[in-house]
Design an enzyme around this catalytic site. Structure first.
Site, PDB file in Angstrom:
ATOM      1  CE  LYS A  22      -1.957   1.628   3.929  1.00  0.00           C
ATOM      2  NZ  LYS A  22      -1.660   3.173   3.948  1.00  0.00           N
ATOM      3  CG  ASN A  23       2.439   2.642   3.619  1.00  0.00           C
ATOM      4  OD1 ASN A  23       1.332   3.044   3.367  1.00  0.00           O
ATOM      5  ND2 ASN A  23       2.842   2.710   4.872  1.00  0.00           N
ATOM      6  CB  CYS A 116      -4.784   6.487  10.318  1.00  0.00           C
ATOM      7  SG  CYS A 116      -5.093   4.896   9.876  1.00  0.00           S
ATOM      8  NE  ARG A 121      -0.020  10.229  10.006  1.00  0.00           N
ATOM      9  CZ  ARG A 121      -0.492   9.437   9.340  1.00  0.00           C
ATOM     10  NH1 ARG A 121      -1.679   8.723   9.170  1.00  0.00           N
ATOM     11  NH2 ARG A 121       0.391   8.490   8.766  1.00  0.00           N
ATOM     12  NE  ARG A 397      -7.441   4.608   5.157  1.00  0.00           N
ATOM     13  CZ  ARG A 397      -6.451   4.949   5.742  1.00  0.00           C
ATOM     14  NH1 ARG A 397      -6.589   4.885   7.230  1.00  0.00           N
ATOM     15  NH2 ARG A 397      -5.150   5.190   5.539  1.00  0.00           N
TER      16      ARG A 397
HETATM   17  C1  UD1 Z   1       4.081   6.866   6.453  1.00  0.00           C
HETATM   18  C2  UD1 Z   1       3.305   5.744   6.132  1.00  0.00           C
HETATM   19  C3  UD1 Z   1       2.638   5.076   7.352  1.00  0.00           C
HETATM   20  C4  UD1 Z   1       3.831   5.021   8.566  1.00  0.00           C
HETATM   21  C5  UD1 Z   1       4.605   6.154   8.654  1.00  0.00           C
HETATM   22  C6  UD1 Z   1       5.885   5.925   9.626  1.00  0.00           C
HETATM   23  C7  UD1 Z   1       2.400   5.941   3.824  1.00  0.00           C
HETATM   24  C8  UD1 Z   1       1.393   6.120   2.935  1.00  0.00           C
HETATM   25  N1  UD1 Z   1       2.215   6.174   5.236  1.00  0.00           N
HETATM   26  O1  UD1 Z   1       3.297   8.045   6.795  1.00  0.00           O
HETATM   27  O2  UD1 Z   1       1.920   4.093   7.128  1.00  0.00           O
HETATM   28  O3  UD1 Z   1       2.999   4.987   9.781  1.00  0.00           O
HETATM   29  O4  UD1 Z   1       4.968   6.616   7.312  1.00  0.00           O
HETATM   30  O5  UD1 Z   1       6.680   4.661   9.336  1.00  0.00           O
HETATM   31  O6  UD1 Z   1       3.684   5.801   3.288  1.00  0.00           O
HETATM   32  N2  UD1 Z   1       5.995  14.824  10.765  1.00  0.00           N
HETATM   33  C9  UD1 Z   1       6.200  16.086  11.118  1.00  0.00           C
HETATM   34  N3  UD1 Z   1       6.014  16.973  10.046  1.00  0.00           N
HETATM   35  C10 UD1 Z   1       5.785  16.503   8.668  1.00  0.00           C
HETATM   36  C11 UD1 Z   1       5.955  15.322   8.364  1.00  0.00           C
HETATM   37  C12 UD1 Z   1       5.898  14.210   9.409  1.00  0.00           C
HETATM   38  O7  UD1 Z   1       6.441  16.395  12.332  1.00  0.00           O
HETATM   39  O8  UD1 Z   1       5.867  17.447   7.790  1.00  0.00           O
HETATM   40  C13 UD1 Z   1       6.232  13.785  11.769  1.00  0.00           C
HETATM   41  C14 UD1 Z   1       4.757  13.043  11.994  1.00  0.00           C
HETATM   42  O9  UD1 Z   1       3.824  13.521  12.887  1.00  0.00           O
HETATM   43  C15 UD1 Z   1       5.290  11.701  12.667  1.00  0.00           C
HETATM   44  C16 UD1 Z   1       6.793  11.537  11.753  1.00  0.00           C
HETATM   45  O10 UD1 Z   1       7.298  12.929  11.465  1.00  0.00           O
HETATM   46  O11 UD1 Z   1       5.485  11.834  14.045  1.00  0.00           O
HETATM   47  C17 UD1 Z   1       6.707  10.298  11.008  1.00  0.00           C
HETATM   48  O12 UD1 Z   1       5.837  10.756   9.929  1.00  0.00           O
HETATM   49  P1  UD1 Z   1       6.165  10.262   8.477  1.00  0.00           P
HETATM   50  O13 UD1 Z   1       7.285   9.376   8.288  1.00  0.00           O
HETATM   51  O14 UD1 Z   1       5.700  11.436   7.503  1.00  0.00           O
HETATM   52  O15 UD1 Z   1       4.733   9.446   8.181  1.00  0.00           O
HETATM   53  P2  UD1 Z   1       3.773   9.541   6.987  1.00  0.00           P
HETATM   54  O16 UD1 Z   1       4.714   9.739   5.595  1.00  0.00           O
HETATM   55  O17 UD1 Z   1       2.710  10.450   7.288  1.00  0.00           O
END
Ligand code: UD1
Length: 418
Positions: A22-23, A116, A121, A397
């Site tokens: 999915k990711n 989710c 986030r 999902r």
């Molecule tokens: C992706 C995955 C999700 C997984 C996560 C962590 C997809 C579609 N989803 O989510 O399944 O749980 O990686 O492995 O690939 N953060 C910030 N600012 C930002 C972006 C992120 O502070 O601009 C923080 C988030 O709040 C969180 C951490 O960084 O605490 C990790 O988030 P991130 O790696 O970005 O996860 P996703 O890409 O949303």
């Protein structure tokens, strides 16, 4: 609305082939509009996040056709740069579209993303990176409006290895003017898959899977046919289910090193694990032992997307476990549901303290998010008696054919209309 009815206590035996990840598929779909030529992605999983992303591409004017499990995207006629707020809110990955929309149209608009409900986030890392590449960003009435005259290569240091931000930068940088370097990039295998996909389209990217990624902008990208990597989180979920139920299951398609610390933790529980290339065989019998500590970390640490399922395992193992969730603030929403099944778990901020009980019992429980829902299914499969698992929209999902797959392994599980 459907529910799962699970009569727990059956051992699981058999083999499964993991679905495509999915990711990985979601960012690949976002990347498909970087070219006006036809892109084919093989074996996309039948999950609602993929349908939602396809709907977003259609809104932009692309033709998206599913056939025999594959999807073909033809965005030659795409002209729209705005994603409606209804779709953005449904799918957090819609935020990847900012990078590819800016590359394709020099303009992008989307509402603050949904997904989710597992934490704050924020998307500051995404937006700051795009600004460094020359994008102008305004936030108006819940919408993020981006525009640029030209995207320029930049040096970007991420304060945290965000998966989504790393992928978004790749999508914005592939055709930018000059070279972009990301320091502190996320190293998840899905980023390596995105690099391979983009390079097959003609991009020049190096370093995915390490802390530093270099992207040299190219003039044009071409259409391709691509088979994505398999879903390591889905594979991990089935392995954890077998660990809890007992039995012997082989999952094919995922290399053991993609699962971070999971296999190590399962061995600590007392499971026997054999791996060969992309096959992982797990055997489990007797009562498992609790892990002393599981702490989620960016790759190659223990994946946050398997935290809930591993907590479900510890809930009925022998001893005590401490779970530490370092990535998302509110990823324990499933715990009150597990308690309905007899689990003894206390949550304090990022920590969950689990005291293993001899056996969970069946109950009526409700999914609150995708992986939390998977944890409830695992708990129900191992529990004594019948459980109802409600609100399957979350599971739909991310898991294609969940009940069919578990049934094929011998679980007593039915999906019924309520
Ligand atoms: C992706 C995955 C999700 C997984 C996560 C962590 C997809 C579609 N989803 O989510 O399944 O749980 O990686 O492995 O690939 N953060 C910030 N600012 C930002 C972006 C992120 O502070 O601009 C923080 C988030 O709040 C969180 C951490 O960084 O605490 C990790 O988030 P991130 O790696 O970005 O996860 P996703 O890409 O949303």
């Amino acid at each position: 609305m459907d529910k799962l009815v699970i009569d727990g206590g059956r051992k699981l035996y058999g083999k499964l082939l993991a679905q495509s990840a999915k990711n990985s598929v979601l960012p690949l779909l976002a990347a498909s509009i970087l070219t006006d030529e036809r892109v084919t992605i093989f074996d996309v999983p039948a999950i609602s996040d993929v349908s939602c992303m396809a709907q977003i591409l259609r809104e932009l004017g692309a033709e998206v056709n599913f056939s025999g499990g594959d999807v073909v995207i033809d965005s030659a006629k795409a002209t729209e740069h705005r994603i409606s707020s209804a779709l953005t809110r449904e799918l957090r990955s819609s935020v990847f579209m900012l990078g590819s929309l800016l590359t394709r149209f020099r303009r992008a608009a989307c509402a603050y993303p949904g997904g989710c409900e597992i934490g704050l986030r924020p998307i500051d890392l995404h937006l700051n990176a795009l600004k460094r590449m020359g994008a102008r960003i305004e936030e108006r009435e819940g919408y993020i409006l981006c525009s640029c005259d030209v995207l320029k290569g930049a040096e970007i240091a991420l304060d945290f290895p965000s998966v989504g931000a790393t992928e978004n930068i790749l999508l914005a940088a592939v055709k930018a003017d000059g070279t972009t370097r990301i320091e502190g990039a996320a190293k998840e295998p899905e980023i390596v898959d995105l690099q391979q996909f983009l390079n097959a389209m003609g991009a020049k990217i190096e370093g995915a899977g390490t802390d530093t990624i270099a992207i040299e902008g190219v003039e044009r990208l071409r259409g391709i046919e691509y088979r994505p990597m398999k879903d390591r989180i889905e594979a991990g979920t089935y392995l954890l289910a077998c660990a809890v139920c007992g039995g012997e299951v082989e999952v094919e398609g995922v290399r053991p090193d993609c699962l971070g610390l999971l296999l190590h933790k399962l061995r600590e529980n007392g499971c026997k694990i054999h791996t060969k290339n992309d096959k992982i065989r797990l055997a489990s019998g007797g009562r498992l032992k609790c892990n002393r500590k599981i702490e989620t970390m960016p790759f190659p640490g223990f994946p946050t997307d398997l935290q809930a399922q591993a907590t479900a395992l510890n809930a009925s193992a022998e001893g005590c476990a401490r779970i530490v969730e370092n990535l998302f603030e509110t990823r324990y929403k499933y715990v009150p549901e597990l308690r309905k099944m007899g689990a003894d778990i206390e949550v304090d901020g990022r920590n969950a303290f689990v005291r293993g009980v001899a056996r969970l019992h069946g109950a009526s429980v409700t999914c609150g998010d995708l992986r939390g829902g998977a944890a409830l299914v695992i708990a129900a499969l191992g529990a004594e008696g019948v459980s109802d698992v409600l609100d399957l929209s979350h599971l739909d999902r991310g898991y294609a054919g969940l009940s069919e797959n578990l049934k094929s392994l011998g679980a007593n599980i039915r999906r019924v209309r309520v």
